[in-house]
Design a protein around this motif. Structure first.
Motif, PDB file in Angstrom:
ATOM      1  N   GLY A 254      -4.127   5.367  41.804  1.00 21.69           N
ATOM      2  CA  GLY A 254      -4.073   6.814  41.583  1.00 21.69           C
ATOM      3  C   GLY A 254      -4.950   7.492  42.617  1.00 21.69           C
ATOM      4  N   ARG A 290       1.836   2.287  35.667  1.00 22.62           N
ATOM      5  CA  ARG A 290       1.034   3.348  35.062  1.00 22.62           C
ATOM      6  C   ARG A 290       1.397   3.572  33.592  1.00 22.62           C
ATOM      7  NH1 ARG A 290      -1.292   7.077  38.689  1.00 22.62           N
ATOM      8  NH2 ARG A 290      -0.751   8.831  37.361  1.00 22.62           N
ATOM      9  N   PRO A 328      -4.081   7.469  35.884  1.00 25.53           N
ATOM     10  CA  PRO A 328      -3.183   6.984  34.836  1.00 25.53           C
ATOM     11  C   PRO A 328      -3.574   7.466  33.442  1.00 25.53           C
ATOM     12  CG  PRO A 328      -3.673   5.219  36.393  1.00 25.53           C
ATOM     13  CD  PRO A 328      -4.566   6.374  36.752  1.00 25.53           C
TER      14      PRO A 328
END
Length: 453
Positions: A254, A290, A328
């Motif tokens: 991320g 995710r 996430p």
């Protein structure tokens, strides 16, 4: 040297404070007056270990100051370093509006004999276009000098880089010497190349790292199905010099770099008619990974998540930062709320930022223990020391059955968690007891740097 750093986001503040610490006279500039006022007080917008101390040093010595663009007047100095953001547009293309605004502002000051050093991540070919358009007719040199800083370790990465990349055209070679002077206190190998190659290297580096993360996550999924231990597999891979340092599986990448840089590279490849199937697969695997915490929770509570108390431990996309961009945890919590779960969340640094983004029904806690109180399930999503080192024996006593713990970072020891009475699940570990010990039977020169996926 006198240096002006344009753009006071995470990268710009780190660059300004580090260059001031090296003895340069640095002015940090931004259009955001609120951000500048905070920096004048030594308070950056994002958490970065050690950064406030560096800011305090520079402000105290008087060789570091911060001004908004309206306050700034005078000479830019030998270097104008651009460190603005390049977020992804809706179509995936890199949004260069902040970079262009910075260059237009620089042009308005009519700089002379100045090296324009581009730290921002811009698509290959951008620098040549800037030099022909925005900087045309100015007595300046354009240099690409991409950054390779990791949030949470940015100060260490600045002081001890693996390499310093400098991209300059033949007519701008004098600026290479200026950049080397700027980094005179840092010992690192230099890669001097042309502008476009330097720009491409930045994207290639992030794409390669993202590919490694998606690869180990796919291997973890297969390990679960065949009864293998991803811990042993990742250790064995790392012991081979050809495959690089150890990387652990998790819930995907991320943050502010990998997701938007993969999109920008895909957009560029499509625009140039180049088929890049691997990049698409990297992004696809990451998107699926995710959602792994949600899939595991649904599986563990087949009757539905409505009314289930879930504690989410870790909100930032990685430890050491307050950054929740593309984290996430944000996606998971929003999905849990939609399915009717009762959500409590904890992060030692990101609670404030997450509170602004997440639904109002989410309860923010001041400790892992508080978030776990009365919870039937916990999802460990960021491996902060405060979470991994929490009182897990005490947590077992304040949770409700089934005391399910999904460890999205493989940060906890399965045997210990089972002994404490948890229903534990990791990534690629399954329920096998054939788990490799992380420190036993390793050669003395085994690499200690770890990457978390």
């Amino acid at each position: 040297m006198r240096i002006t750093v344009v753009g006071m986001g995470h990268l710009g503040v780190v660059a300004a404070s580090a260059l001031a610490r090296a003895g340069h006279h640095v002015t940090g500039v931004d259009v955001d007056r609120f951000r500048i006022e905070g920096l004048k007080q030594g308070k950056p917008a994002l958490h970065e270990p050690g950064l406030e101390a560096w800011l305090e040093e520079g402000l105290g010595r008087g060789n570091l100051c911060f001004l908004d663009t309206e306050e700034f007047s005078g000479n830019l100095g030998e270097v104008a370093l651009v460190a603005t953001g390049t977020p992804a547009s809706e179509g995936g293309e890199a949004d260069l509006s902040q970079v262009l605004s910075a260059l237009h502002w620089i042009r308005s000051l009519q700089p002379g004999n100045t090296a324009i050093v581009m730290k921002s991540t811009v698509p290959p070919g951008s620098g040549s276009a800037f030099a022909q358009r925005e900087l045309r007719g100015l007595d300046v040199a354009y240099v690409s000098n991409p950054e390779f800083l990791r949030e949470g370790r940015a100060l260490q990465d600045w002081m001890h880089p693996d390499r310093i990349v400098v991209g300059a055209d033949r007519c701008s070679q004098w600026a290479v010497a200026v950049v080397k002077k700027m980094y005179a206190t840092i010992e690192a190998p230099y890669l001097v190349t042309d502008v476009t190659s330097a720009e491409m290297l930045k994207y290639a580096s992030n794409a390669f790292l993202a590919a490694r993360i998606s690869f180990i996550n796919e291997m973890a999924a297969l390990c679960e199905e065949v009864g293998a231990s991803i811990d042993a597999v990742s250790l064995g891979l790392a012991m081979d010099a050809r495959t690089g340092q150890q990387i652990h599986p998790g819930i995907g990448y991320g943050g502010s770099c990998f997701p938007k840089d993969i999109l920008a590279l895909q957009y560029l490849a499509h625009a140039k008619g180049v088929q890049m199937d691997l990049l698409g697969s990297v992004a696809s695997v990451n998107a699926r990974q995710r959602m792994l915490p949600l899939a595991r929770l649904r599986s563990r509570f087949p009757g539905g998540l409505a009314g289930v108390r879930v504690g989410v431990l870790g909100l930032a996309f990685k430890p050491g930062t307050s950054d929740i961009r593309e984290a996430p945890a944000v996606d998971l919590i929003e999905a849990l709320v939609q399915e009717g779960a009762d959500v409590a969340a904890f992060d030692p640094q990101a609670n404030h930022a997450a509170r602004k983004k997440l639904p109002a029904c989410v309860a923010f806690s001041g400790s892992p223990e508080s978030a776990a109180t009365g919870a039937q399930a916990l999802a460990l999503l960021t491996e902060w020391d405060e979470i991994v080192g929490a009182d897990w024996a005490g947590i077992a006593g304040i949770m409700r059955t089934p005391r399910y713990v999904f460890d999205g970072r493989n940060a906890l020891e399965p045997e210990v968690m089972a002994e404490l009475g948890f229903d534990y699940a990791g990534v690629g570990r399954g329920r096998s007891d054939r788990l490799a010990k992380r420190t036993a039977d390793l050669p003395g020169q085994f690499p200690t740097q770890l990457q978390s996926a």
